[in-house]
Design a protein around this motif. Structure first.
Motif, mmCIF file in Angstrom:
data_model
loop_
_atom_site.group_PDB
_atom_site.id
_atom_site.type_symbol
_atom_site.label_atom_id
_atom_site.label_comp_id
_atom_site.label_asym_id
_atom_site.label_seq_id
_atom_site.Cartn_x
_atom_site.Cartn_y
_atom_site.Cartn_z
ATOM 1 N N ASP A 69 0.856 -1.178 0.000
ATOM 2 C CA ASP A 69 0.000 0.000 0.000
ATOM 3 C C ASP A 69 0.896 1.233 0.000
ATOM 4 O OD1 ASP A 69 -2.232 1.647 0.272
ATOM 5 O OD2 ASP A 69 -2.210 1.502 2.456
ATOM 6 N N GLU A 70 0.513 2.271 -0.712
ATOM 7 C CA GLU A 70 1.362 3.466 -0.785
ATOM 8 C C GLU A 70 1.516 4.153 0.565
ATOM 9 O OE1 GLU A 70 -0.987 7.382 -2.204
ATOM 10 O OE2 GLU A 70 -0.719 5.869 -3.750
ATOM 11 N N ASN A 71 0.627 3.877 1.511
ATOM 12 C CA ASN A 71 0.717 4.457 2.854
ATOM 13 C C ASN A 71 1.440 3.543 3.843
ATOM 14 O OD1 ASN A 71 -0.728 6.749 2.052
ATOM 15 N ND2 ASN A 71 -2.671 5.689 2.386
ATOM 16 N N TYR A 72 1.998 2.443 3.356
ATOM 17 C CA TYR A 72 2.689 1.497 4.226
ATOM 18 C C TYR A 72 3.870 2.185 4.903
ATOM 19 C CZ TYR A 72 5.513 -2.472 5.684
ATOM 20 O OH TYR A 72 6.259 -3.353 6.415
ATOM 21 N N ASN A 73 3.940 2.028 6.232
ATOM 22 C CA ASN A 73 5.005 2.651 7.018
ATOM 23 C C ASN A 73 5.984 1.562 7.458
ATOM 24 O OD1 ASN A 73 6.637 3.929 8.883
ATOM 25 N ND2 ASN A 73 4.979 5.091 9.808
ATOM 26 N N TYR A 74 7.027 1.344 6.661
ATOM 27 C CA TYR A 74 7.976 0.280 6.960
ATOM 28 C C TYR A 74 8.762 0.556 8.240
ATOM 29 C CZ TYR A 74 11.688 3.198 5.021
ATOM 30 O OH TYR A 74 12.581 4.208 4.794
ATOM 31 N N LYS A 75 8.986 1.809 8.569
ATOM 32 C CA LYS A 75 9.724 2.129 9.793
ATOM 33 C C LYS A 75 8.937 1.714 11.019
ATOM 34 C CE LYS A 75 12.451 5.919 7.913
ATOM 35 N NZ LYS A 75 12.778 7.338 7.990
ATOM 36 N N SER A 76 7.656 1.998 11.020
ATOM 37 C CA SER A 76 6.795 1.616 12.134
ATOM 38 C C SER A 76 6.705 0.095 12.232
ATOM 39 C CB SER A 76 5.409 2.214 11.948
ATOM 40 O OG SER A 76 4.531 1.744 12.940
ATOM 41 N N ASP A 77 6.545 -0.567 11.098
ATOM 42 C CA ASP A 77 6.449 -2.018 11.067
ATOM 43 C C ASP A 77 7.734 -2.654 11.592
ATOM 44 O OD1 ASP A 77 5.010 -4.345 10.550
ATOM 45 O OD2 ASP A 77 5.874 -4.545 8.540
ATOM 46 N N TYR A 78 8.853 -2.148 11.175
ATOM 47 C CA TYR A 78 10.132 -2.679 11.629
ATOM 48 C C TYR A 78 10.338 -2.404 13.113
ATOM 49 C CZ TYR A 78 15.092 -3.855 11.674
ATOM 50 O OH TYR A 78 16.292 -4.419 11.960
ATOM 51 N N SER A 79 9.925 -1.261 13.561
ATOM 52 C CA SER A 79 10.009 -0.894 14.966
ATOM 53 C C SER A 79 9.189 -1.869 15.814
ATOM 54 C CB SER A 79 9.488 0.525 15.125
ATOM 55 O OG SER A 79 9.893 1.111 16.284
ATOM 56 N N ASP A 80 7.976 -2.178 15.357
ATOM 57 C CA ASP A 80 7.122 -3.145 16.053
ATOM 58 C C ASP A 80 7.786 -4.520 16.096
ATOM 59 O OD1 ASP A 80 5.254 -1.162 16.393
ATOM 60 O OD2 ASP A 80 3.943 -1.867 14.761
ATOM 61 N N TYR A 81 8.366 -4.914 14.984
ATOM 62 C CA TYR A 81 9.062 -6.199 14.905
ATOM 63 C C TYR A 81 10.186 -6.275 15.938
ATOM 64 C CZ TYR A 81 12.673 -9.397 13.299
ATOM 65 O OH TYR A 81 13.644 -10.355 13.262
ATOM 66 N N LEU A 82 10.992 -5.214 16.024
ATOM 67 C CA LEU A 82 12.107 -5.200 16.973
ATOM 68 C C LEU A 82 11.620 -5.211 18.416
ATOM 69 C CD1 LEU A 82 14.574 -2.709 15.276
ATOM 70 C CD2 LEU A 82 14.763 -5.194 15.402
ATOM 71 N N GLU A 83 10.545 -4.512 18.698
ATOM 72 C CA GLU A 83 9.986 -4.510 20.054
ATOM 73 C C GLU A 83 9.578 -5.912 20.469
ATOM 74 O OE1 GLU A 83 6.848 -1.657 20.596
ATOM 75 O OE2 GLU A 83 8.109 -0.011 19.873
ATOM 76 N N HIS A 84 8.905 -6.630 19.583
ATOM 77 C CA HIS A 84 8.487 -7.996 19.904
ATOM 78 C C HIS A 84 9.667 -8.948 19.979
ATOM 79 C CE1 HIS A 84 4.554 -6.396 18.619
ATOM 80 N NE2 HIS A 84 4.121 -7.199 19.583
ATOM 81 N N LYS A 85 10.644 -8.728 19.148
ATOM 82 C CA LYS A 85 11.824 -9.601 19.118
ATOM 83 C C LYS A 85 12.604 -9.525 20.431
ATOM 84 C CE LYS A 85 16.071 -10.526 16.595
ATOM 85 N NZ LYS A 85 16.928 -10.183 15.473
ATOM 86 N N TYR A 86 12.714 -8.328 20.980
ATOM 87 C CA TYR A 86 13.555 -8.141 22.167
ATOM 88 C C TYR A 86 12.756 -7.971 23.459
ATOM 89 C CZ TYR A 86 17.320 -7.751 18.847
ATOM 90 O OH TYR A 86 18.216 -8.034 17.859
ATOM 91 N N GLU A 87 11.525 -8.492 23.487
ATOM 92 C CA GLU A 87 10.741 -8.433 24.724
ATOM 93 C C GLU A 87 11.299 -9.375 25.745
ATOM 94 O OE1 GLU A 87 6.728 -9.240 23.484
ATOM 95 O OE2 GLU A 87 6.302 -7.116 23.392
#
Length: 82
Positions: free
Chosen positions: A64-82
């Motif tokens: 989607d043209e509104n896709y926010n990859y930075k936010s998505d990656y940030s969420d991924y890292l938060e879950h990875k390092y919980e």
């Protein structure tokens, strides 16, 4: 004309490189030369050349043209390092 070039590298890197060139039936000099050629002889500066498979797969995923990859990656890292 050919000239000699001396490089200083980590012993492990040299050993792995020598095993690699032996496995493909090439020389370390020719692999290094090809590498430098790929960096400096491109039509467009700093443009990487990709393998045919990568070129074939490029653009296969539509986002989607509104896709926010930075936010998505940030969420991924938060879950990875919980």
């Amino acid at each position: 004309m050919e000239s000699k070039l001396t490089l200083k590298m980590n012993d492990d890197s040299i050993s792995r490189a020598k095993k690699y060139v032996a496995s493909i039936g090439s020389s370390l000099s020719s692999v290094v030369e090809s590498f430098f050629d790929s960096l400096t002889l491109e039509n467009e500066p700093n443009k990487l050349s990709y393998s045919p498979l990568v070129q074939e797969l490029a653009g296969i995923i539509q986002l989607d043209e509104n896709y926010n990859y930075k936010s998505d990656y940030s969420d991924y890292l938060e879950h990875k390092y919980e």
